[in-house]
Design a protein around this motif. Structure first.
Motif, PDB file in Angstrom:
ATOM      1  N   LEU A  39      32.832 -30.480   9.201  1.00 34.66           N
ATOM      2  CA  LEU A  39      32.533 -31.531   8.227  1.00 34.66           C
ATOM      3  C   LEU A  39      31.195 -31.310   7.542  1.00 34.66           C
ATOM      4  O   LEU A  39      31.025 -31.644   6.366  1.00 34.66           O
ATOM      5  CB  LEU A  39      32.545 -32.899   8.917  1.00 34.66           C
ATOM      6  CG  LEU A  39      33.918 -33.424   9.342  1.00 34.66           C
ATOM      7  CD1 LEU A  39      33.794 -34.830   9.915  1.00 34.66           C
ATOM      8  CD2 LEU A  39      34.905 -33.421   8.169  1.00 34.66           C
ATOM      9  N   LEU A  40      30.232 -30.733   8.246  1.00 32.92           N
ATOM     10  CA  LEU A  40      28.945 -30.408   7.622  1.00 32.92           C
ATOM     11  C   LEU A  40      29.139 -29.392   6.495  1.00 32.92           C
ATOM     12  O   LEU A  40      28.536 -29.522   5.415  1.00 32.92           O
ATOM     13  CB  LEU A  40      27.968 -29.877   8.667  1.00 32.92           C
ATOM     14  CG  LEU A  40      27.361 -30.921   9.602  1.00 32.92           C
ATOM     15  CD1 LEU A  40      26.544 -30.238  10.696  1.00 32.92           C
ATOM     16  CD2 LEU A  40      26.488 -31.896   8.829  1.00 32.92           C
ATOM     17  N   LEU A  41      29.978 -28.413   6.741  1.00 28.85           N
ATOM     18  CA  LEU A  41      30.241 -27.412   5.703  1.00 28.85           C
ATOM     19  C   LEU A  41      30.983 -28.020   4.519  1.00 28.85           C
ATOM     20  O   LEU A  41      30.664 -27.745   3.359  1.00 28.85           O
ATOM     21  CB  LEU A  41      31.041 -26.251   6.287  1.00 28.85           C
ATOM     22  CG  LEU A  41      30.266 -25.309   7.209  1.00 28.85           C
ATOM     23  CD1 LEU A  41      31.203 -24.293   7.858  1.00 28.85           C
ATOM     24  CD2 LEU A  41      29.173 -24.582   6.427  1.00 28.85           C
ATOM     25  N   PHE A  42      31.977 -28.860   4.799  1.00 24.10           N
ATOM     26  CA  PHE A  42      32.691 -29.530   3.708  1.00 24.10           C
ATOM     27  C   PHE A  42      31.747 -30.436   2.917  1.00 24.10           C
ATOM     28  O   PHE A  42      31.819 -30.514   1.689  1.00 24.10           O
ATOM     29  CB  PHE A  42      33.863 -30.346   4.252  1.00 24.10           C
ATOM     30  CG  PHE A  42      35.108 -29.537   4.477  1.00 24.10           C
ATOM     31  CD1 PHE A  42      35.778 -28.973   3.405  1.00 24.10           C
ATOM     32  CD2 PHE A  42      35.620 -29.365   5.752  1.00 24.10           C
ATOM     33  CE1 PHE A  42      36.939 -28.239   3.594  1.00 24.10           C
ATOM     34  CE2 PHE A  42      36.781 -28.629   5.956  1.00 24.10           C
ATOM     35  CZ  PHE A  42      37.445 -28.053   4.872  1.00 24.10           C
ATOM     36  N   GLY A  43      30.859 -31.129   3.626  1.00 24.01           N
ATOM     37  CA  GLY A  43      29.906 -31.989   2.951  1.00 24.01           C
ATOM     38  C   GLY A  43      28.962 -31.215   2.052  1.00 24.01           C
ATOM     39  O   GLY A  43      28.665 -31.637   0.923  1.00 24.01           O
TER      40      GLY A  43
END
Length: 245
Positions: free
Chosen positions: A20-24
């Protein structure tokens, strides 16, 4: 029950965090003018959030299109509530996408009743086929309130993404019926990894999600996102049972 729910939810959050950090970061770096790309990023992030629940045994799909969710109602209610918070967060961080959402078309009560009716048309035959007797499932009535929150809360997030953002954007490019068809097919396609890899249940999952996706897309086209959410949530609620394992 609450202590167990906290452990499950913390494990789920830790499991998801790197992805999710990468998607964010990807979403933040993508210019607001690239509307379609930003929508696809959000859809991919949602698929990760949904499919990651399977290896953590928070839910499971059965061969008879039965969906078993965590037997802990606190886990379910929390996930449903967090989904609603994510919707509110999207309203703040992505106003251009939020403007695409058509909540209602026509009379609200009519739309809600139609959404519930179509959801029953999808869910009741499957419930009957499964032969589920709630009276014989231990803890079913204690589990049900949490499942209701999850069914409508989590599917509200999914409907905002697919029928609000995606279908709303498509309606600016093509005719409404074509936008609905694309939205429904995209919804089923985004279950391919779940159907063919995570669960290996194959075409029955894809067929069910295609029917469900097209039904919700058509309800959205005629009545709006809220009735589509009523349709989606009702269908899932009717085929859901507590997960034991």
């Amino acid at each position: 029950m609450i202590a167990q729910a906290i452990v499950v939810l913390l494990d789920y959050g830790a499991y998801l965090a790197p992805g999710l950090l990468l998607f964010g970061l990807w979403f933040a770096l993508t210019p607001r003018t690239l509307v379609a790309m930003r929508i696809l990023i959000l859809l991919a992030a949602f698929v990760l959030m949904r499919d990651a629940m399977t290896p953590l045994r928070m839910w499971a799909l059965g061969s008879e299109m039965q969906i078993a969710f965590s037997a802990n109602p606190v886990v379910l209610a929390t996930l449903g509530g967090l989904s609603l918070l994510l919707i509110a967060g999207l309203a703040r961080v992505a106003p251009p996408l939020w403007a695409l959402v058509v909540w209602y078309r026509g009379t609200r009560l009519t739309g809600l009743l139609m959404g519930l009716a179509v959801g029953c048309l999808i869910g009741v035959p499957l419930r009957t086929y499964q032969g589920v007797d709630a009276q014989q499932i231990p803890g079913y009535w204690l589990w049900l309130p949490g499942m209701i929150v999850l069914a409508y809360g989590a599917n509200a997030l999914e409907e905002v993404l697919f029928r609000g953002f995606l279908q709303g954007h498509l309606e600016q490019q093509v005719a409404p019926i074509r936008a609905a068809l694309i939205s429904g097919v995209a919804f089923a396609a985004c279950h391919s990894f779940l159907a063919l890899s995570v669960t290996q249940l194959g075409w029955p999952v894809l067929l069910f999600t295609l029917v469900e996706g097209l039904a919700c897309a058509l309800v959205r086209m005629r009545y709006g996102v809220v009735p589509a959410t009523a349709c989606h949530g009702t269908a899932i609620l009717l085929i859901a049972v507590p997960y034991v394992g």
